[in-house]
Motif scaffolding. Structure first.
Motif, PDB file in Angstrom:
ATOM      1  N   LEU A  71      49.358  58.499  29.029  1.00 15.81           N
ATOM      2  CA  LEU A  71      50.127  59.738  29.083  1.00 15.81           C
ATOM      3  C   LEU A  71      49.268  60.946  29.447  1.00 15.81           C
ATOM      4  O   LEU A  71      49.786  61.947  29.931  1.00 15.81           O
ATOM      5  N   GLY A  72      47.982  60.858  29.252  1.00 17.49           N
ATOM      6  CA  GLY A  72      47.091  61.948  29.626  1.00 17.49           C
ATOM      7  C   GLY A  72      46.631  61.903  31.069  1.00 17.49           C
ATOM      8  O   GLY A  72      45.949  62.812  31.536  1.00 17.49           O
ATOM      9  N   SER A  73      47.012  60.880  31.807  1.00 16.82           N
ATOM     10  CA  SER A  73      46.511  60.728  33.181  1.00 16.82           C
ATOM     11  C   SER A  73      47.029  61.808  34.130  1.00 16.82           C
ATOM     12  O   SER A  73      46.301  62.240  35.023  1.00 16.82           O
ATOM     13  N   ALA A  74      48.253  62.284  33.953  1.00 13.45           N
ATOM     14  CA  ALA A  74      48.774  63.347  34.816  1.00 13.45           C
ATOM     15  C   ALA A  74      47.999  64.643  34.577  1.00 13.45           C
ATOM     16  O   ALA A  74      47.658  65.365  35.518  1.00 13.45           O
ATOM     17  N   TYR A  75      47.715  64.939  33.310  1.00 15.84           N
ATOM     18  CA  TYR A  75      46.925  66.130  32.986  1.00 15.84           C
ATOM     19  C   TYR A  75      45.515  66.012  33.573  1.00 15.84           C
ATOM     20  O   TYR A  75      44.962  66.983  34.079  1.00 15.84           O
ATOM     21  N   THR A  76      44.967  64.820  33.540  1.00 22.84           N
ATOM     22  CA  THR A  76      43.647  64.590  34.128  1.00 22.84           C
ATOM     23  C   THR A  76      43.678  64.848  35.631  1.00 22.84           C
ATOM     24  O   THR A  76      42.748  65.441  36.187  1.00 22.84           O
ATOM     25  N   LEU A  77      44.760  64.430  36.291  1.00 23.51           N
ATOM     26  CA  LEU A  77      44.905  64.700  37.728  1.00 23.51           C
ATOM     27  C   LEU A  77      45.007  66.200  37.981  1.00 23.51           C
ATOM     28  O   LEU A  77      44.386  66.718  38.917  1.00 23.51           O
ATOM     29  N   LEU A  78      45.772  66.896  37.168  1.00 23.02           N
ATOM     30  CA  LEU A  78      45.900  68.352  37.304  1.00 23.02           C
ATOM     31  C   LEU A  78      44.536  69.030  37.198  1.00 23.02           C
ATOM     32  O   LEU A  78      44.230  69.941  37.966  1.00 23.02           O
ATOM     33  N   LEU A 156      55.252  61.022  35.057  1.00 19.54           N
ATOM     34  CA  LEU A 156      54.471  62.260  34.974  1.00 19.54           C
ATOM     35  C   LEU A 156      53.394  62.314  36.060  1.00 19.54           C
ATOM     36  O   LEU A 156      53.169  63.363  36.670  1.00 19.54           O
ATOM     37  N   LEU A 157      52.758  61.180  36.314  1.00 15.95           N
ATOM     38  CA  LEU A 157      51.755  61.122  37.387  1.00 15.95           C
ATOM     39  C   LEU A 157      52.390  61.371  38.753  1.00 15.95           C
ATOM     40  O   LEU A 157      51.811  62.055  39.599  1.00 15.95           O
ATOM     41  N   LEU A 158      53.577  60.813  38.977  1.00 13.66           N
ATOM     42  CA  LEU A 158      54.268  61.041  40.252  1.00 13.66           C
ATOM     43  C   LEU A 158      54.624  62.516  40.431  1.00 13.66           C
ATOM     44  O   LEU A 158      54.483  63.064  41.536  1.00 13.66           O
ATOM     45  N   LEU A 159      55.079  63.172  39.364  1.00 10.74           N
ATOM     46  CA  LEU A 159      55.381  64.608  39.452  1.00 10.74           C
ATOM     47  C   LEU A 159      54.130  65.411  39.779  1.00 10.74           C
ATOM     48  O   LEU A 159      54.154  66.295  40.642  1.00 10.74           O
ATOM     49  N   GLN A 160      53.027  65.099  39.097  1.00  5.14           N
ATOM     50  CA  GLN A 160      51.792  65.821  39.378  1.00  5.14           C
ATOM     51  C   GLN A 160      51.272  65.471  40.769  1.00  5.14           C
ATOM     52  O   GLN A 160      50.718  66.321  41.452  1.00  5.14           O
ATOM     53  N   GLY A 161      51.477  64.227  41.200  1.00  5.68           N
ATOM     54  CA  GLY A 161      51.104  63.843  42.564  1.00  5.68           C
ATOM     55  C   GLY A 161      51.880  64.628  43.610  1.00  5.68           C
ATOM     56  O   GLY A 161      51.337  64.995  44.652  1.00  5.68           O
TER      57      GLY A 161
END
Length: 178
Positions: A71-78, A156-161
């Motif tokens: 769940l923290g992977s999208a924040y990590t991408l940001l 969440l990762l797709l949204l941040q992507g």
């Protein structure tokens, strides 16, 4: 020229909204770590000071940690904290960086994560329908809530992507990062 400014403003507004969703989810996940740490402390105190280990702490810890990691992977991408070969990338102008990022998102990121979302949803849904439990554990916890982290983290990762893709397009067109 004015049309370009309006389009750039619209892209900036969309990326801000997507980035705020990611920040919000990252904040929630960060605070959810406290119950996990609390259960670990409870286990250590019970085991070593009172000779009374729990039957649930190990299972709870590894399921929660895995969920938080995903769940923290999208924040990590940001935060641009995923692995990148900066040796070359950092030397390139923003247009080239944006073009490389855009190609990677379109050719690698979105196809792989879309497949992962479909497979992850099926994995979670089958677990939910069976009310799946860990039968090798004495307390037999249900696991579908933890398997739900797979499609949720992927979404969440797709949204941040999408936000990162829009930023890459902006860099290619404008020659600067938004």
């Amino acid at each position: 020229m004015q049309e370009d400014s309006r389009q750039a403003g619209a892209v900036t507004r969309v990326t801000r909204v997507l980035d705020s969703i990611t920040r919000w989810s990252g904040w929630i996940v960060a605070w959810m770590i406290l119950p996990m740490v609390g259960s670990l402390v409870y286990e250590v105190i019970g085991r070593y000071f009172f000779s009374a280990p729990t039957v649930w702490a190990y299972d709870m810890t590894y399921m929660l940690y895995g969920s938080f990691f995903m769940l923290g992977s999208a924040y990590t991408l940001l935060r641009k904290a995923h692995i990148r070969t900066d040796l070359f990338y950092g030397q390139w102008p923003p247009r080239v960086q944006g073009a490389v990022d855009l190609a990677c998102y379109l050719l690698l990121f979105f196809p792989a994560l879309t497949l992962f979302l479909v497979v992850g949803w099926d994995y979670f849904w089958a677990s939910f329908q069976r009310n799946e439990r860990i039968v090798t554990s004495p307390w037999m916890p249900i696991v579908w809530p933890f398997k739900a982290a797979i499609p949720l983290a992927t979404a969440l990762l797709l949204l941040q992507g999408l936000s990162e893709t829009l930023k890459s397009i902006h860099a290619v067109v404008r020659g600067e990062w938004p």
